[in-house]
Design an enzyme around this catalytic site. Structure first.
Site, short mmCIF file in Angstrom:
data_model
loop_
_atom_site.label_atom_id
_atom_site.label_comp_id
_atom_site.label_asym_id
_atom_site.label_seq_id
_atom_site.Cartn_x
_atom_site.Cartn_y
_atom_site.Cartn_z
CG HIS A 168 -3.39 -3.61 3.32
ND1 HIS A 168 -2.43 -2.88 4.01
CD2 HIS A 168 -4.06 -2.72 2.55
CE1 HIS A 168 -2.54 -1.60 3.67
NE2 HIS A 168 -3.51 -1.48 2.79
CD GLU B 143 -0.61 -5.28 5.96
OE1 GLU B 143 -0.58 -5.89 4.87
OE2 GLU B 143 -0.86 -4.05 6.03
CB CYS C 161 -0.99 -0.04 1.17
SG CYS C 161 -2.34 1.15 1.01
#
Lengths: 211, 40
Positions: free
Chosen positions: A184, A186, A84
């Protein structure tokens, strides 16, 4: 194997990135004002709003003391993943081609998307489809002279959330050690939150380093 | 309305104007996605 997660003023996803990295290896934070990468084996540049993203997304972070070391590490073949805002920073640092523009809808988007892994790199093996969230306002990838071989992730058909060129969700540098993507990984590391597909990126870099 | 232009204005006091173009190219603008014009 130890992974380093960069923290700029204005980063907001470094904690999730650190916790995701710790599911597969040792991991530590790296402070933007330091020069040392502390001997880490791979670097993750996480999401957020580095230095407030004043001027232009990622533009100021690129000049931080730590980024000088990250650029040298990447040019030396070290694996670097930008997520990002981290992707935006790596583009501004010229470690990756292209730039990120405001979403065609001009609105912040936050949703789960399927992304197809279409290229091999330090953080990917082509052939899988991953369910991972996106959350951004400036995620429309633009790179007029991009070599198609550098595309690593594409939004699945009909799922492009931002008007990105050719449905591109993430790209790599030519050697494949530097990778950036808008979704994302994560935030997708536990089945409890809907998907653990994001772990694949973190595991890929381990395969690379451990052999 | 026939045309709309939305831009960013950066005002700088500098001693050496010869560096302005490099400053724009390196930081103030991203030439891949932004045009810039220097007014002195």
């Amino acid at each position: 194997v130890r992974l380093g997660v960069v923290q700029f003023p204005g980063s907001c996803d470094h904690t999730d990135a650190l916790l995701a990295a710790r599911r597969v290896a040792d991991a530590q934070l790296l402070w933007h004002g330091d020069h040392s990468l502390d001997g880490v084996d791979a670097v993750i540049v996480p999401g957020g709003f580095s230095y407030g993203d004043y001027l232009r997304v990622g533009a100021i972070a690129r000049f931080s003391p730590l980024m000088e070391s990250v650029i040298a590490f990447a040019n030396d073949g070290g694996p670097v993943l930008g997520i990002c805002n981290g992707f935006q920073v790596l583009c501004e640092a010229h470690l990756l081609p292209g730039a990120l523009l405001p979403n065609t809808g001009l609105r912040f988007v936050c949703r789960q998307v399927d992304i197809e892994v279409v290229g091999d790199s330090a953080f990917s093996r082509a052939g899988e489809t991953l369910s991972i969230p996106v959350k951004h306002t400036t995620g429309r990838y633009f790179a007029p002279d991009l070599d198609p071989a550098q595309v690593v992730f594409r939004y699945a058909p009909g799922q492009n959330p931002n008007g990105s060129q050719d449905d591109i969700a993430g790209v790599r540098n030519e050697p494949g050690n530097v990778v950036g993507l808008m979704p994302h990984p994560e935030h997708a590391v536990d089945p409890l939150t809907g998907s653990a597909d994001g772990l694949h990126l973190f595991e890929s870099v381990l395969r690379e380093r451990v052999g | 309305v026939e045309n709309v232009h939305v831009g960013r204005l950066v005002e700088l006091d500098v001693e050496d104007e010869t560096q302005l173009d490099a400053m724009c190219h390196k930081l103030l603008a991203n030439p891949l996605i932004e045009d810039y014009e220097i007014l002195t």
